[in-house]
Design a protein around this motif. Structure first.
Motif, PDB file in Angstrom:
ATOM      1  N   GLN A 212      44.883  46.620  47.696  1.00 61.10           N
ATOM      2  CA  GLN A 212      44.218  45.775  46.699  1.00 61.10           C
ATOM      3  C   GLN A 212      45.224  45.494  45.586  1.00 61.10           C
ATOM      4  OE1 GLN A 212      40.510  48.467  46.669  1.00 61.10           O
ATOM      5  NE2 GLN A 212      39.719  46.481  46.011  1.00 61.10           N
ATOM      6  N   ASP A 214      45.870  44.320  42.516  1.00 60.21           N
ATOM      7  CA  ASP A 214      45.447  43.971  41.156  1.00 60.21           C
ATOM      8  C   ASP A 214      45.699  45.177  40.265  1.00 60.21           C
ATOM      9  OD1 ASP A 214      43.066  45.725  41.091  1.00 60.21           O
ATOM     10  OD2 ASP A 214      42.279  44.341  42.598  1.00 60.21           O
ATOM     11  N   SER A 215      45.645  44.977  38.957  1.00 57.06           N
ATOM     12  CA  SER A 215      46.048  46.026  38.015  1.00 57.06           C
ATOM     13  C   SER A 215      45.098  47.229  37.993  1.00 57.06           C
ATOM     14  CB  SER A 215      46.181  45.448  36.598  1.00 57.06           C
ATOM     15  OG  SER A 215      44.975  44.826  36.212  1.00 57.06           O
ATOM     16  N   ASP A 216      43.917  47.089  38.594  1.00 61.90           N
ATOM     17  CA  ASP A 216      42.989  48.220  38.657  1.00 61.90           C
ATOM     18  C   ASP A 216      43.318  49.171  39.801  1.00 61.90           C
ATOM     19  OD1 ASP A 216      41.507  47.333  36.481  1.00 61.90           O
ATOM     20  OD2 ASP A 216      40.220  46.070  37.749  1.00 61.90           O
ATOM     21  N   GLY A 239      51.006  40.526  39.042  1.00 66.11           N
ATOM     22  CA  GLY A 239      49.932  40.731  38.068  1.00 66.11           C
ATOM     23  C   GLY A 239      49.523  42.182  37.931  1.00 66.11           C
ATOM     24  N   LEU A 240      50.509  43.091  37.969  1.00 63.84           N
ATOM     25  CA  LEU A 240      50.233  44.524  37.900  1.00 63.84           C
ATOM     26  C   LEU A 240      50.777  45.128  36.610  1.00 63.84           C
ATOM     27  CD1 LEU A 240      51.318  45.481  41.549  1.00 63.84           C
ATOM     28  CD2 LEU A 240      49.059  44.766  40.768  1.00 63.84           C
ATOM     29  N   HIS A 383      53.373  34.577  45.876  1.00 66.81           N
ATOM     30  CA  HIS A 383      51.968  34.243  45.630  1.00 66.81           C
ATOM     31  C   HIS A 383      51.295  33.774  46.915  1.00 66.81           C
ATOM     32  CE1 HIS A 383      52.685  33.584  41.040  1.00 66.81           C
ATOM     33  NE2 HIS A 383      52.477  34.855  41.348  1.00 66.81           N
ATOM     34  N   HIS A 390      45.070  38.490  51.170  1.00 64.39           N
ATOM     35  CA  HIS A 390      43.713  38.668  50.653  1.00 64.39           C
ATOM     36  C   HIS A 390      42.709  37.841  51.462  1.00 64.39           C
ATOM     37  CE1 HIS A 390      45.230  40.143  46.494  1.00 64.39           C
ATOM     38  NE2 HIS A 390      44.920  41.148  47.279  1.00 64.39           N
TER      39      HIS A 390
END
Length: 401
Positions: A212, A214-216, A239-240, A383, A390
């Motif tokens: 996954q 993403d920054s989470d 975008g991390l 990208h 995804h």
């Protein structure tokens, strides 16, 4: 031919007839590069193909016959067995290939970086100034770890760059130079240091499921302050968040040519439950990478992926096997830009990132005197591959370079 290749506008007249000389330590990579060039040029449609300016454009191979024979004393000479007059020449050299040996007064001697660099100079000398242009592709930059002077010591990398351009080299292409500022030694000549960030991301997405991005759920880590530029680039593109370990060193002692690391101190937000991408320019003995991975695990990080342009593994693979069994890391990704021992390629934890197609694109484009800016900045491609990953929700099997 891939869609991307068809988009490349290579209708311009080549600088000269294309010639590639992979030195002995770089033969496997050179042959892969040659395969792509032969394939693309056979398929490329051009109304100018039969014109005088395109003479020799389409051939069965662009590799020129060159050798570096040695005398019994260990001395050598460079020999090129066919004409290079007017050629746009690309020399490929792997100075980190320790697997090659030569006879020295009856003893078997393993080739050191010094030997490979000397052989490169012999081939440049054999060209004798007859080539139209000489580009050296040296993925692992010779002496790049010795790029700045801190006391009374030699500045070997700068000397080597100056030596090459004084011998007639026009451009030097390297990958992930330890300190790119060393190019200040040759300010009037071409010097490109290329980051294989795209190939790392492609290798990860092609071999690991359930990521996954993403920054989470993911974070990029630099194992030291010197590599922050790499980590920040990859983190920004994906975008991390980014984190960093800095090395607390004992400056009163020198062991194996460097000050020993006392501890790794972490700077950054919480890593708990997140996948980690540790990115560095090289794995030498592997001490730093494994210590950082263990420290991240102690902070309750999830999966750990170590990405390094050059996998030297100077202290062998056993420590990595043990660390993998203990769950210290999940995968290690390095490139085929330098020699890879067969046992490394067999390891369950290893992912090989092939850059031969990428190098072929660079050579093909430069031979046409076209811009390689889009090749050097892979943001769009990164990208695109992440979006596809995804969208598919499974392993991505892209064919980009």
């Amino acid at each position: 031919m891939s869609k991307r290749e068809e988009k490349r506008n290579l209708e311009t007249i080549p600088v000269g007839s294309l010639g590639i000389i992979p030195l002995e330590g770089c033969k496997p990579l050179g042959e892969k590069v040659d395969y792509f060039l032969v394939k693309w040029r056979a398929e490329r449609e051009s109304e100018h193909k039969d014109s005088l300016a395109f003479t020799g454009y389409q051939r069965d191979s662009y590799i020129l016959d060159a050798k570096v024979p040695r005398f019994g004393s260990g001395e050598a000479k460079g020999v090129i067995n066919q004409s290079v007059r007017g050629t746009d020449l690309y020399l490929l050299v792997d100075i980190a290939n320790y697997s090659l040996t030569y006879s020295l007064c009856g003893h078997r001697n393993h080739m050191s970086p010094d030997d490979h660099y000397q052989d490169l100079k012999r081939i440049i000398a054999a060209v004798g100034g007859k080539a139209r242009r000489i580009t050296v592709i040296m993925p692992f930059l010779y002496e790049s770890r010795q790029s700045k002077r801190t006391s009374r010591e030699s500045l070997d990398c700068a000397l080597a760059l100056q030596e090459m351009v004084n011998m007639g080299v026009d451009n030097i292409i390297t990958f992930d130079a330890h300190d790119p500022r060393v190019q200040n030694a040759i300010p009037l000549h071409g010097f490109e240091t290329i980051q294989p960030a795209y190939q790392f991301i492609k290798g990860l997405l092609s071999n690991v499921e359930g990521l996954q991005i993403d920054s989470d759920h993911m974070m990029v880590i630099s194992p030291d302050e010197g590599g922050m530029g790499r980590a920040i680039y990859m983190a920004n593109v994906l975008g991390l968040d980014v984190g960093m370990y800095y090395k607390r060193k004992d400056y009163t002692r020198v062991i194996n040519g460097r000050n020993p690391v006392v501890a790794h101190e972490f700077l950054g937000s919480s890593v708990e439950g997140k996948d980690m991408i540790i990115i560095d320019d090289m794995i030498s003995s592997g001490d730093s990478a494994l210590e950082v991975a263990a420290a991240l695990k102690a902070r309750k990080a999830n999966r750990i992926f170590i990405c390094s342009t050059f996998g030297l593994f100077t202290a062998g693979l056993d420590r990595f096997d043990k660390a993998y069994e203990k769950g210290t890391f999940d995968r290690i990704l390095t490139t085929n830009l330098i020699y890879q021992p067969p046992e490394l390629l067999e390891r369950e934890w290893y992912i090989n990132c092939d850059l031969s197609k990428y190098i072929a694109y660079i050579i093909d484009t430069l031979n046409h005197d076209s811009s390689i800016s889009d090749l050097l900045n892979p943001v769009e491609r990164i990208h695109s591959i992440v979006s596809r990953y995804h969208a598919n929700g499974k392993k991505n099997r892209t064919e980009s370079p």
